[in-house]
Design an enzyme around this catalytic site. Structure first.
Site, PDB file in Angstrom:
ATOM      1  N   LYS A 152       0.847  -1.188   0.000  1.00  0.00           N
ATOM      2  CA  LYS A 152       0.000   0.000   0.000  1.00  0.00           C
ATOM      3  C   LYS A 152       0.890   1.249   0.000  1.00  0.00           C
ATOM      4  O   LYS A 152       2.002   1.191   0.503  1.00  0.00           O
ATOM      5  CB  LYS A 152      -0.912   0.009   1.230  1.00  0.00           C
ATOM      6  N   HIS A 271      -6.565 -13.455  -7.633  1.00  0.00           N
ATOM      7  CA  HIS A 271      -7.396 -12.483  -6.930  1.00  0.00           C
ATOM      8  C   HIS A 271      -8.803 -12.530  -7.509  1.00  0.00           C
ATOM      9  O   HIS A 271      -8.972 -12.750  -8.706  1.00  0.00           O
ATOM     10  CB  HIS A 271      -6.817 -11.072  -7.048  1.00  0.00           C
TER      11      HIS A 271
END
Length: 414
Positions: A152, A271
């Protein structure tokens, strides 16, 4: 198409649909419409019906049961002959079963709750490129869940700063770091630059820790050719694992990548971006357990599977139901966990479920109990949000995990 006396065959693909008919439409008529529209039927009788054997090829709604506590809602069970589907193609399976019927006028809502895939069909699929045991052997990591971290901020970092964050997390004790699902090849960080800096971080952290490390390099791209080009470059750099967004990328692309990964020794992380568009509504769409089964057939070594305790939705028993469908060889029917059919995967390798989304070290005892050893526990903000930085966040996760595993193994003797 409504045939309550039909006895299902071992080779039939079975589907459980949660259907809400329009007012005035009998459940039997709605169930027959679902079976017809998802197999050989159309809106009228056509003369070419006489040129084939509809009895051999049509889908059959063989049972309908009301949903307890819900008004005008039913579970319709439909059996499909195996010959309706192309071997080894999830794309064709879904095009047939869910491709058209969800817009049917006779229904207010329709949800595919579960599929029974017979061994005669599942054996035609590639399945996971490697599976759980081969992955553990490749990584030389046993007896505990694996630890991961999503880098992140997910967007905006330069390739060099991105590589730095990867290094700090892996050096601190994580097994994996991860590209976010929407990190592909944007102007602020082109894919080739990211791959190069991440590879440098991998090798540096491996040299310093003596452990095998990995980063899920997202190979998802606008074309299959570009996706495979990125996977080839990852292999040439010596990366152990690549990643794919299987719903937005599509099942055809995913299976193509799975074949490449098996042939070239790459692990494949999956994902599920976009899944909630399909599975969030409780009376329309498709349950994630169906998407999980489809992924196991299409090919993937990891897939995100919710957390039960984090920021994203997930009921414990239902989540554990599809976690078992990902990992185990044989799963008994259990309606309490949402499993409508007994599923026998025979020898198809298992998929590691990934717990990810709003979790941190305080969740570690619950996560190790819920998911067990064969899982990946993935902390994004739960690593990078540590007040002392990325590496201390990774250390905290590793220490918490090893403490929980030791407490479980040694119990009162600790």
């Amino acid at each position: 198409y409504y045939t309550p006396d039909y006895k299902t065959k071992d080779t039939d693909i079975l589907a459980a649909f949660r259907m809400t008919p329009q007012p005035g439409v009998p459940a039997e008529e709605a169930g027959a419409a679902v079976a017809a529209e998802s197999s050989t039927g159309t809106w009228t009788t056509v003369w070419t019906d006489g040129l084939t054997s509809l009895d051999r090829y049509k889908g059959r709604c063989y049972d309908i049961e009301p949903v307890a506590g819900e008004e005008n809602q039913y579970i319709a069970y439909v059996a499909y002959p195996l010959d309706l589907f192309e071997e080894g193609s999830v794309t064709n399976l879904f095009t047939s079963i869910v491709g058209n019927v969800f817009g049917f006028k006779a229904l207010r809502a329709l949800r595919l709750e579960d599929l029974r895939i017979p061994p005669a069909y599942s054996k035609t699929f590639i399945g996971p490129p490697h599976g759980i045991q081969v992955e553990r052997d490749k990584l030389n990591k046993y007896g505990r869940p694996l630890l991961g971290c999503t880098i992140k901020p997910k967007l905006g970092l330069s390739a060099k700063n991105y590589g730095r964050a990867v290094y700090e997390c892996l050096r601190g004790g994580l097994d994996f770091t991860k590209d976010d699902e929407n990190v592909n090849s944007q102007p602020f960080m082109r894919w080739r630059d990211r791959f190069l800096f991440v590879a440098e971080a991998l090798f540096k952290s491996q040299a310093e820790t003596g452990e095998i490390k990995g980063h899920y390099l997202n190979a998802t791209a606008g074309t299959c050719e570009e996706m495979l080009k990125r996977a080839v470059f990852a292999r040439e750099l010596g990366a152990p694992i690549v990643m794919h967004d299987y719903l937005t990328g599509g099942f055809t692309a995913n299976t193509s990548l799975a074949f490449y990964c098996r042939d070239n020794g790459l692990l494949l992380h999956i994902h599920r971006a976009m899944h909630a568009v399909i599975d969030r509504q409780r009376n329309h769409g498709m349950h994630f357990r169906v998407l999980a089964k489809a992924l196991r057939m299409s090919g993937g070594d990891h897939i995100h599977a919710g957390t039960v305790v984090g920021k994203l939705e997930g009921e414990r028993e239902v989540t554990l139901g599809f976690v078992d469908l990902l990992r185990d060889d044989y799963i008994e029917k259990d309606r309490c966990r949402g499993i409508y059919f007994t599923q026998d995967w025979v020898s198809m390798p298992g998929v590691l479920p990934v717990a990810s989304g709003g979790i941190h070290v305080w969740h570690m005892p619950a996560l190790t109990e819920i998911f067990g050893d064969d899982s990946v526990l993935q902390f994004g903000g739960g690593t990078l949000g540590h007040p002392w930085g990325n590496a201390p966040g990774a250390v905290a996760n590793r220490v918490a995990l090893e403490a929980c595993v030791q407490a479980r193994n040694e119990g009162p003797n600790l």
